[in-house]
Scaffold this motif. Structure first.
Motif, PDB file in Angstrom:
ATOM      1  N   TYR A  29      68.673 -52.173  58.718  1.00 49.93           N
ATOM      2  CA  TYR A  29      69.989 -51.531  58.699  1.00 49.93           C
ATOM      3  C   TYR A  29      69.849 -50.038  58.370  1.00 49.93           C
ATOM      4  CZ  TYR A  29      70.972 -56.471  58.133  1.00 49.93           C
ATOM      5  OH  TYR A  29      70.989 -57.843  58.281  1.00 49.93           O
ATOM      6  N   PRO A  30      69.226 -49.265  59.269  1.00 48.57           N
ATOM      7  CA  PRO A  30      68.989 -47.848  58.971  1.00 48.57           C
ATOM      8  C   PRO A  30      70.270 -47.021  58.832  1.00 48.57           C
ATOM      9  CG  PRO A  30      68.448 -48.335  61.252  1.00 48.57           C
ATOM     10  CD  PRO A  30      68.743 -49.647  60.592  1.00 48.57           C
ATOM     11  N   ASP A  31      71.370 -47.543  59.319  1.00 50.58           N
ATOM     12  CA  ASP A  31      72.649 -46.836  59.164  1.00 50.58           C
ATOM     13  C   ASP A  31      73.214 -47.003  57.747  1.00 50.58           C
ATOM     14  OD1 ASP A  31      72.926 -49.597  59.935  1.00 50.58           O
ATOM     15  OD2 ASP A  31      75.064 -49.250  60.188  1.00 50.58           O
ATOM     16  N   ARG A  32      72.721 -48.006  56.996  1.00 47.56           N
ATOM     17  CA  ARG A  32      73.243 -48.276  55.647  1.00 47.56           C
ATOM     18  C   ARG A  32      72.262 -47.961  54.529  1.00 47.56           C
ATOM     19  NH1 ARG A  32      75.171 -54.126  57.155  1.00 47.56           N
ATOM     20  NH2 ARG A  32      74.314 -54.618  55.132  1.00 47.56           N
ATOM     21  N   TYR A  33      70.952 -48.094  54.825  1.00 50.51           N
ATOM     22  CA  TYR A  33      69.944 -47.943  53.779  1.00 50.51           C
ATOM     23  C   TYR A  33      68.850 -46.977  54.203  1.00 50.51           C
ATOM     24  CZ  TYR A  33      72.176 -52.374  52.759  1.00 50.51           C
ATOM     25  OH  TYR A  33      73.104 -53.354  52.545  1.00 50.51           O
ATOM     26  N   LEU A  34      68.480 -46.138  53.289  1.00 51.51           N
ATOM     27  CA  LEU A  34      67.332 -45.266  53.467  1.00 51.51           C
ATOM     28  C   LEU A  34      66.271 -45.777  52.501  1.00 51.51           C
ATOM     29  CD1 LEU A  34      65.899 -42.805  54.566  1.00 51.51           C
ATOM     30  CD2 LEU A  34      67.121 -41.424  52.884  1.00 51.51           C
ATOM     31  N   VAL A  35      65.251 -46.436  53.047  1.00 53.29           N
ATOM     32  CA  VAL A  35      64.197 -47.034  52.233  1.00 53.29           C
ATOM     33  C   VAL A  35      63.074 -46.008  52.099  1.00 53.29           C
ATOM     34  CG1 VAL A  35      62.575 -48.947  52.020  1.00 53.29           C
ATOM     35  CG2 VAL A  35      64.840 -49.339  53.019  1.00 53.29           C
ATOM     36  N   HIS A  36      62.756 -45.677  50.862  1.00 49.56           N
ATOM     37  CA  HIS A  36      61.809 -44.606  50.561  1.00 49.56           C
ATOM     38  C   HIS A  36      60.657 -45.173  49.733  1.00 49.56           C
ATOM     39  CE1 HIS A  36      60.421 -40.602  49.748  1.00 49.56           C
ATOM     40  NE2 HIS A  36      60.882 -40.541  48.495  1.00 49.56           N
ATOM     41  N   ASP A  37      59.530 -45.406  50.378  1.00 49.05           N
ATOM     42  CA  ASP A  37      58.344 -45.973  49.742  1.00 49.05           C
ATOM     43  C   ASP A  37      57.542 -44.829  49.112  1.00 49.05           C
ATOM     44  OD1 ASP A  37      55.860 -47.063  49.105  1.00 49.05           O
ATOM     45  OD2 ASP A  37      55.639 -48.120  51.017  1.00 49.05           O
ATOM     46  N   LEU A  38      57.581 -44.738  47.797  1.00 47.09           N
ATOM     47  CA  LEU A  38      56.925 -43.622  47.110  1.00 47.09           C
ATOM     48  C   LEU A  38      55.416 -43.590  47.340  1.00 47.09           C
ATOM     49  CD1 LEU A  38      58.731 -43.408  43.647  1.00 47.09           C
ATOM     50  CD2 LEU A  38      59.048 -41.955  45.663  1.00 47.09           C
ATOM     51  N   HIS A  39      54.763 -44.745  47.295  1.00 47.96           N
ATOM     52  CA  HIS A  39      53.314 -44.753  47.462  1.00 47.96           C
ATOM     53  C   HIS A  39      52.899 -44.380  48.881  1.00 47.96           C
ATOM     54  CE1 HIS A  39      53.525 -46.823  43.590  1.00 47.96           C
ATOM     55  NE2 HIS A  39      52.296 -46.398  43.419  1.00 47.96           N
ATOM     56  N   ALA A  40      53.672 -44.766  49.868  1.00 51.40           N
ATOM     57  CA  ALA A  40      53.364 -44.384  51.253  1.00 51.40           C
ATOM     58  C   ALA A  40      53.648 -42.894  51.472  1.00 51.40           C
ATOM     59  CB  ALA A  40      54.178 -45.222  52.233  1.00 51.40           C
ATOM     60  N   THR A  41      54.700 -42.389  50.847  1.00 54.35           N
ATOM     61  CA  THR A  41      55.066 -40.980  51.001  1.00 54.35           C
ATOM     62  C   THR A  41      54.093 -40.061  50.279  1.00 54.35           C
ATOM     63  OG1 THR A  41      57.399 -41.613  51.169  1.00 54.35           O
ATOM     64  CG2 THR A  41      56.938 -39.304  50.665  1.00 54.35           C
ATOM     65  N   TYR A  42      53.615 -40.490  49.128  1.00 57.67           N
ATOM     66  CA  TYR A  42      52.739 -39.664  48.295  1.00 57.67           C
ATOM     67  C   TYR A  42      51.451 -40.414  47.934  1.00 57.67           C
ATOM     68  CZ  TYR A  42      57.087 -37.047  47.749  1.00 57.67           C
ATOM     69  OH  TYR A  42      58.243 -36.339  47.986  1.00 57.67           O
ATOM     70  N   PRO A  43      50.570 -40.640  48.901  1.00 54.99           N
ATOM     71  CA  PRO A  43      49.332 -41.375  48.587  1.00 54.99           C
ATOM     72  C   PRO A  43      48.449 -40.651  47.567  1.00 54.99           C
ATOM     73  CG  PRO A  43      49.277 -40.516  50.827  1.00 54.99           C
ATOM     74  CD  PRO A  43      50.654 -40.280  50.311  1.00 54.99           C
ATOM     75  N   SER A  44      48.594 -39.333  47.468  1.00 54.65           N
ATOM     76  CA  SER A  44      47.818 -38.565  46.485  1.00 54.65           C
ATOM     77  C   SER A  44      48.504 -38.551  45.115  1.00 54.65           C
ATOM     78  CB  SER A  44      47.636 -37.132  46.963  1.00 54.65           C
ATOM     79  OG  SER A  44      48.894 -36.464  46.942  1.00 54.65           O
ATOM     80  N   LEU A  45      49.690 -39.142  45.039  1.00 52.41           N
ATOM     81  CA  LEU A  45      50.508 -39.207  43.826  1.00 52.41           C
ATOM     82  C   LEU A  45      51.028 -37.840  43.389  1.00 52.41           C
ATOM     83  CD1 LEU A  45      48.513 -41.863  41.728  1.00 52.41           C
ATOM     84  CD2 LEU A  45      50.261 -42.234  43.482  1.00 52.41           C
ATOM     85  N   GLN A  46      51.030 -36.879  44.299  1.00 44.47           N
ATOM     86  CA  GLN A  46      51.581 -35.546  44.036  1.00 44.47           C
ATOM     87  C   GLN A  46      52.986 -35.502  44.636  1.00 44.47           C
ATOM     88  OE1 GLN A  46      49.984 -33.369  41.974  1.00 44.47           O
ATOM     89  NE2 GLN A  46      48.632 -35.149  41.813  1.00 44.47           N
ATOM     90  N   ILE A  47      53.981 -35.418  43.798  1.00 43.23           N
ATOM     91  CA  ILE A  47      55.380 -35.524  44.208  1.00 43.23           C
ATOM     92  C   ILE A  47      55.944 -34.164  44.604  1.00 43.23           C
ATOM     93  CG2 ILE A  47      57.696 -36.144  43.406  1.00 43.23           C
ATOM     94  CD1 ILE A  47      56.219 -38.065  41.388  1.00 43.23           C
ATOM     95  N   ASP A  48      56.641 -34.123  45.722  1.00 36.29           N
ATOM     96  CA  ASP A  48      57.388 -32.928  46.125  1.00 36.29           C
ATOM     97  C   ASP A  48      58.754 -33.035  45.448  1.00 36.29           C
ATOM     98  OD1 ASP A  48      59.013 -31.013  47.375  1.00 36.29           O
ATOM     99  OD2 ASP A  48      58.076 -31.316  49.340  1.00 36.29           O
TER     100      ASP A  48
END
Length: 177
Positions: A29-48
């Motif tokens: 349901y991409p129109d209702r939920y934005l799923v944000h996987d932190l580990h996939a987004t930041y594999p180096s664990l450095q957060i923007d």
């Protein structure tokens, strides 16, 4: 309709039964939920931090989804909270309180059974009591903290029927925040 941001913090998502299945359902349901996987987004664990703050500013509802172990959240989620909910942005004397009024909840998977999370259970505390720091944190930044959602007994080999029934309840929980 405003999307709900679901921030997933699971260091071993590939081996997860429940968190992975919750994510799979929400991504339908991409129109209702934005799923944000932190580990996939930041594999180096450095957060923007600025990117994360803009993401939070763009939604009205936020769910932090994670496995509950060692009576807390995974370390990377704690790091995310520490860095993203920064003084001057989320709180402080001259802050804009950017999360003020936003509905925030946590959704956790607990390995042990629900009866163990009772005053008379194995651990002497309820899951609500053990997650009180999340409630305090989000109330401190003036967010509208909502009661948690939990799946209990993940370590006890839940059936596919148990999992699928819970997935429907999880989606319903988010819809009614």
């Amino acid at each position: 309709m405003q999307k709900t941001l679901v921030i997933v913090a699971h260091p071993k998502l590939g081996s997860s039964k429940i968190n992975k299945r919750w994510m799979q359902e929400l991504t339908k349901y991409p129109d209702r939920y934005l799923v944000h996987d932190l580990h996939a987004t930041y594999p180096s664990l450095q957060i923007d931090v600025q990117k994360e703050q803009r993401l939070l500013e763009s939604v009205e509802k936020v769910v932090l989804q994670f496995p509950f172990y060692w009576f807390n959240c995974p370390p990377f989620l704690k790091k995310w909270i520490d860095e993203v909910l920064a003084h001057g942005w989320a709180f402080g004397k001259n802050s804009g309180y950017k999360l003020a009024g936003k509905k925030v909840a946590i959704a956790v998977t607990a390995g042990i059974k629900e009866e163990d999370y009772r005053k008379t259970g194995k651990y002497d505390y309820t899951l609500e009591e053990l997650t009180r720091p999340f409630e305090a944190t989000f109330k401190y930044v003036k967010a509208d903290y909502k009661p948690l959602y939990a799946f209990y007994g993940e370590e006890h080999n839940p059936t596919e029927e148990d999992i699928e029934s819970n997935v429907k309840k999880y989606v319903d929980f988010i819809e009614h925040l």
